[in-house]
Write a protein that holds these residues in place. Sequence first.
Motif, PDB file in Angstrom:
ATOM      1  N   ILE A  96       0.938  -1.300  -0.102  1.00 54.05           N
ATOM      2  CA  ILE A  96       0.211  -0.019  -0.172  1.00 54.05           C
ATOM      3  C   ILE A  96       0.625   0.660  -0.208  1.00 54.05           C
ATOM      4  O   ILE A  96       0.507   2.333  -0.817  1.00 54.05           O
ATOM      5  N   SER A  97       2.131   1.406   0.885  1.00 52.83           N
ATOM      6  CA  SER A  97       3.317   2.250   0.348  1.00 52.83           C
ATOM      7  C   SER A  97       3.425   2.606  -0.275  1.00 52.83           C
ATOM      8  O   SER A  97       3.471   3.869  -0.935  1.00 52.83           O
ATOM      9  N   GLU A  98       4.488   1.581  -1.328  1.00 49.85           N
ATOM     10  CA  GLU A  98       4.388   2.442  -2.441  1.00 49.85           C
ATOM     11  C   GLU A  98       3.477   2.302  -3.301  1.00 49.85           C
ATOM     12  O   GLU A  98       4.073   2.932  -4.821  1.00 49.85           O
ATOM     13  N   LEU A  99       2.167   1.577  -3.559  1.00 51.31           N
ATOM     14  CA  LEU A  99       1.458   2.401  -3.956  1.00 51.31           C
ATOM     15  C   LEU A  99       0.667   3.422  -3.698  1.00 51.31           C
ATOM     16  O   LEU A  99       0.564   3.843  -5.584  1.00 51.31           O
ATOM     17  N   MET A 100       0.981   4.308  -3.029  1.00 53.32           N
ATOM     18  CA  MET A 100       0.381   5.643  -2.774  1.00 53.32           C
ATOM     19  C   MET A 100       1.724   6.479  -3.273  1.00 53.32           C
ATOM     20  O   MET A 100       0.907   7.122  -3.792  1.00 53.32           O
ATOM     21  N   LYS A 101       2.327   5.264  -2.960  1.00 51.99           N
ATOM     22  CA  LYS A 101       3.601   7.246  -3.618  1.00 51.99           C
ATOM     23  C   LYS A 101       4.066   6.577  -5.275  1.00 51.99           C
ATOM     24  O   LYS A 101       3.825   8.088  -5.865  1.00 51.99           O
ATOM     25  N   ARG A 102       3.483   5.401  -5.764  1.00 52.81           N
ATOM     26  CA  ARG A 102       3.069   6.082  -7.211  1.00 52.81           C
ATOM     27  C   ARG A 102       2.223   5.588  -7.549  1.00 52.81           C
ATOM     28  O   ARG A 102       2.011   7.286  -8.815  1.00 52.81           O
ATOM     29  N   SER A 103       0.731   6.455  -6.463  1.00 55.79           N
ATOM     30  CA  SER A 103      -0.397   7.386  -7.132  1.00 55.79           C
ATOM     31  C   SER A 103      -0.263   8.542  -6.803  1.00 55.79           C
ATOM     32  O   SER A 103      -0.634   9.702  -7.734  1.00 55.79           O
ATOM     33  N   SER A 104       0.507   9.640  -6.025  1.00 58.04           N
ATOM     34  CA  SER A 104       1.156  10.665  -5.920  1.00 58.04           C
ATOM     35  C   SER A 104       1.080  11.359  -7.443  1.00 58.04           C
ATOM     36  O   SER A 104       1.575  11.757  -7.428  1.00 58.04           O
ATOM     37  N   GLU A 105       2.670  10.078  -7.867  1.00 58.95           N
ATOM     38  CA  GLU A 105       3.236  10.752  -8.865  1.00 58.95           C
ATOM     39  C   GLU A 105       2.376  10.690 -10.328  1.00 58.95           C
ATOM     40  O   GLU A 105       2.826  11.857 -11.336  1.00 58.95           O
ATOM     41  N   VAL A 106       1.065   9.634 -10.027  1.00 62.50           N
ATOM     42  CA  VAL A 106       0.434   9.798 -11.342  1.00 62.50           C
ATOM     43  C   VAL A 106       0.009  11.070 -11.583  1.00 62.50           C
ATOM     44  O   VAL A 106      -1.095  11.386 -12.248  1.00 62.50           O
ATOM     45  N   GLU A 107      -0.954  11.163 -10.420  1.00 59.70           N
ATOM     46  CA  GLU A 107      -1.731  12.139  -9.223  1.00 59.70           C
ATOM     47  C   GLU A 107      -1.062  13.600 -10.297  1.00 59.70           C
ATOM     48  O   GLU A 107      -1.704  14.697 -10.865  1.00 59.70           O
ATOM     49  N   GLN A 108       0.493  13.993  -9.844  1.00 52.15           N
ATOM     50  CA  GLN A 108       1.305  14.904  -9.481  1.00 52.15           C
ATOM     51  C   GLN A 108       1.148  15.076 -11.481  1.00 52.15           C
ATOM     52  O   GLN A 108       1.217  16.623 -11.886  1.00 52.15           O
ATOM     53  N   LEU A 109       1.471  14.418 -12.352  1.00 55.00           N
ATOM     54  CA  LEU A 109       2.173  14.459 -14.099  1.00 55.00           C
ATOM     55  C   LEU A 109       0.664  14.065 -13.979  1.00 55.00           C
ATOM     56  O   LEU A 109       0.517  14.993 -15.322  1.00 55.00           O
ATOM     57  N   SER A 110      -0.278  13.786 -14.099  1.00 56.94           N
ATOM     58  CA  SER A 110      -2.150  13.800 -14.612  1.00 56.94           C
ATOM     59  C   SER A 110      -2.581  15.667 -14.039  1.00 56.94           C
ATOM     60  O   SER A 110      -3.450  16.158 -15.325  1.00 56.94           O
ATOM     61  N   ARG A 111      -1.930  16.080 -12.945  1.00 56.42           N
ATOM     62  CA  ARG A 111      -2.243  17.584 -13.437  1.00 56.42           C
ATOM     63  C   ARG A 111      -1.724  18.774 -14.217  1.00 56.42           C
ATOM     64  O   ARG A 111      -1.744  19.830 -14.408  1.00 56.42           O
ATOM     65  N   SER A 112      -0.399  17.906 -14.876  1.00 61.33           N
ATOM     66  CA  SER A 112       0.560  19.446 -15.778  1.00 61.33           C
ATOM     67  C   SER A 112      -0.226  19.366 -17.160  1.00 61.33           C
ATOM     68  O   SER A 112      -1.175  18.752 -17.662  1.00 61.33           O
ATOM     69  N   LYS A 113      -0.556  20.734 -17.269  1.00 68.20           N
ATOM     70  CA  LYS A 113      -1.186  21.061 -18.870  1.00 68.20           C
ATOM     71  C   LYS A 113      -0.253  21.048 -19.969  1.00 68.20           C
ATOM     72  O   LYS A 113      -0.028  21.532 -20.916  1.00 68.20           O
ATOM     73  N   ASP A 114       1.423  20.950 -19.332  1.00 70.37           N
ATOM     74  CA  ASP A 114       2.510  21.366 -20.605  1.00 70.37           C
ATOM     75  C   ASP A 114       2.621  19.771 -21.160  1.00 70.37           C
ATOM     76  O   ASP A 114       2.704  19.115 -20.885  1.00 70.37           O
ATOM     77  N   HIS A 115       1.860  19.802 -22.555  1.00 70.27           N
ATOM     78  CA  HIS A 115       2.012  19.015 -22.912  1.00 70.27           C
ATOM     79  C   HIS A 115       3.199  17.821 -23.166  1.00 70.27           C
ATOM     80  O   HIS A 115       3.434  17.043 -23.184  1.00 70.27           O
ATOM     81  N   LEU A 116       4.055  18.862 -23.428  1.00 71.12           N
ATOM     82  CA  LEU A 116       5.465  18.526 -23.536  1.00 71.12           C
ATOM     83  C   LEU A 116       6.236  17.578 -22.806  1.00 71.12           C
ATOM     84  O   LEU A 116       5.937  16.699 -23.490  1.00 71.12           O
ATOM     85  N   HIS A 117       5.856  18.976 -21.421  1.00 67.19           N
ATOM     86  CA  HIS A 117       6.374  17.693 -20.750  1.00 67.19           C
ATOM     87  C   HIS A 117       5.656  16.603 -20.504  1.00 67.19           C
ATOM     88  O   HIS A 117       6.586  15.473 -19.682  1.00 67.19           O
ATOM     89  N   LEU A 118       4.205  16.176 -19.785  1.00 68.95           N
ATOM     90  CA  LEU A 118       3.504  15.116 -19.574  1.00 68.95           C
ATOM     91  C   LEU A 118       4.365  14.336 -20.975  1.00 68.95           C
ATOM     92  O   LEU A 118       4.077  12.858 -19.958  1.00 68.95           O
ATOM     93  N   LEU A 119       4.156  14.125 -21.435  1.00 71.67           N
ATOM     94  CA  LEU A 119       4.757  12.889 -22.668  1.00 71.67           C
ATOM     95  C   LEU A 119       5.961  12.800 -22.424  1.00 71.67           C
ATOM     96  O   LEU A 119       6.322  11.496 -22.071  1.00 71.67           O
ATOM     97  N   GLN A 120       7.277  13.860 -22.753  1.00 75.11           N
ATOM     98  CA  GLN A 120       8.677  13.090 -21.773  1.00 75.11           C
ATOM     99  C   GLN A 120       8.400  11.960 -20.522  1.00 75.11           C
ATOM    100  O   GLN A 120       8.831  11.206 -20.337  1.00 75.11           O
ATOM    101  N   SER A 121       7.685  12.876 -19.548  1.00 77.44           N
ATOM    102  CA  SER A 121       8.061  12.401 -18.359  1.00 77.44           C
ATOM    103  C   SER A 121       7.047  10.993 -18.578  1.00 77.44           C
ATOM    104  O   SER A 121       7.549  10.109 -17.367  1.00 77.44           O
ATOM    105  N   PHE A 122       5.821  10.872 -18.954  1.00 78.42           N
ATOM    106  CA  PHE A 122       5.209   9.634 -18.717  1.00 78.42           C
ATOM    107  C   PHE A 122       5.995   8.251 -19.490  1.00 78.42           C
ATOM    108  O   PHE A 122       5.969   6.766 -18.242  1.00 78.42           O
ATOM    109  N   SER A 123       7.221   8.518 -19.469  1.00 79.04           N
ATOM    110  CA  SER A 123       8.104   7.041 -20.529  1.00 79.04           C
ATOM    111  C   SER A 123       9.049   7.020 -19.530  1.00 79.04           C
ATOM    112  O   SER A 123       9.370   6.156 -19.127  1.00 79.04           O
ATOM    113  N   SER A 124       9.515   8.181 -18.749  1.00 81.95           N
ATOM    114  CA  SER A 124      10.237   8.334 -17.164  1.00 81.95           C
ATOM    115  C   SER A 124       9.699   7.430 -16.372  1.00 81.95           C
ATOM    116  O   SER A 124      10.647   7.646 -15.235  1.00 81.95           O
ATOM    117  N   LEU A 125       8.112   7.691 -16.202  1.00 77.79           N
ATOM    118  CA  LEU A 125       7.967   7.064 -14.940  1.00 77.79           C
ATOM    119  C   LEU A 125       7.873   6.397 -13.971  1.00 77.79           C
ATOM    120  O   LEU A 125       7.756   4.629 -15.477  1.00 77.79           O
TER     121      LEU A 125
END
Length: 544
Positions: free
Chosen positions: A281-310
């Motif tokens: 649960i701790s690991e999943l909550m950490k990943r959930s936080s990262e996913v949530e933070q990236l999902s709130r980005s409005k920078d198209h380029l940043h989201l696409l570049q960061s998604f692959s490194s997630l």
Amino acid sequence: MSAASCLLSEDQFRCSICLDVFTDPVTTPCGHNFCKKCITQHWKDNFQYNCPLCNKVFSGRPKLHINTSEMVAQFRCEAQQKASSSSSEQQAAKPGEVPCDVCTGTKVKALKSCLVCLTSYCHTHLEPHLTMKGLKRHQLIDPEKNLEGRMCMKHDKPLELFCKTDQTCVCMLCSVVDHKTHEFVPLREEYEGKKAELGKTEAEIQQMIQKRRLKIEEIKESVKMSKDAADREKAEGVQVFTALKKSVDRGLNELIKQIEDKQETTKKQAEGFIKDLEQEISELMKRSSEVEQLSRSKDHLHLLQSFSSLKDAPPTKDWTAVSIHPPSYEGTVVRAVDQLKKILRKDMKKLFEAELKRVQQYAVDVTLDPDTAHPALILSDDGKQVHCSDEEKKLPDNPERFSKRLGVLGNQSFSSGRFYFEVQVKGKSSWLLGVVTESVNRKKRITRSPENGLCTLALYENIHVAFDDPQVLLPQPFGPEKVGVFVDYEGGLVFFYDVGDAALIYCFTGCSFTEKLHPFFYPGVNDGGKNAAPLIICPVNQSV
């Protein structure tokens, strides 16, 4: 002679035979003084010449020494000494005391009463009766108030004779007037006879007292023995029950530990699962936080570049098939109790072995009484075995013989105490044993119960029955080969033991025995030879 030596005891002037003041005192070779007439009569009445005081036996009639002058001198010395001080020492008679009839002023306490003069005298006025020859023969007694009661009310004469016919005291005139055809004896003669009777009665009373004192000691000893036995029994009971309690406590502790160990194992397993789940649960909550933070980005380029490194999702376990199964406790208590029963059975066996040894100390030698045996029963020559035949013998139908029941009594009877005997029942398909009262009905079939005089145990069709009131079926499967019977008459107890297993089969309690008890034996019908084995009275082996 000094004044002190003259103050002699009055008893020194009394004959130990007649208990009166000496008349013609004489001295025996052993130094003791008596009236001459008294000692002479004593030797006439006895088979040997002996001293009544010290019992010294003389080979022949001893020579007596006259002691008058010395005794008179001693007495006069004492009389003079007492007379000189009588005015100061003698006191007036107190209420209830007999006063002197001669004293004219203050009535002094009387010392003696004279049955001839019918007068009571103080010490001073008694002197003539102790010194004057004529008065010395008068009979003196302890002070008596009612001297008139010693006189004949009809003739006003002293009561000197005893009428044996009317059993009453009379005077000399009565003997020639009112009782002239009766048998008389002097009062002293009757007195001696009655005194001898009283002595015999006193001896008998003392003997009765002694017997009762011995009985008291016997009862006290019985109470002491009872207390000692009670103390031993209590100590043994405490020891046995303490051991049983320890076994129970140990079994309970083991049961609780076993249950707690299972529970602890379940708890640790659950704690391991919970720890792993919480880690995931701790690991999943950490990943959930990262996913949530990236999902709130409005920078198209940043989201696409960061998604692959997630980071890839952390490895997780499939928990679908994982569950905690509470341990099964069914049978845990039953198994623990069963184990405890095995332990207790061993302890109880030791207890009954000790108990059996104690009752075997009361073993008695029992033999069968042929005069009581049913005609179909066959007894061994030594009176120790009995079995049933298919035919009845022609025997006298005496009152003691059983006519309806295939029974026979033991020769021995018991009306107190405790007794024990053993009977082999091996190889028999039916039998009945116990004790019966002497008055048990032997000519009719009666209900077998203590109320009807029977305390018995039986085997019928593989079922053991105690004929109590009501009868008791013994459910436990057992087949004793030898049965021990113990009876405590006063305690009202009848015990049956399985001698081989040293186990108690059944106990009759609360019986009230008031007549003789006999051992009772019922071998059962022959049943075509299936029950031909005899009942055998066995010698008791106390090493069991």
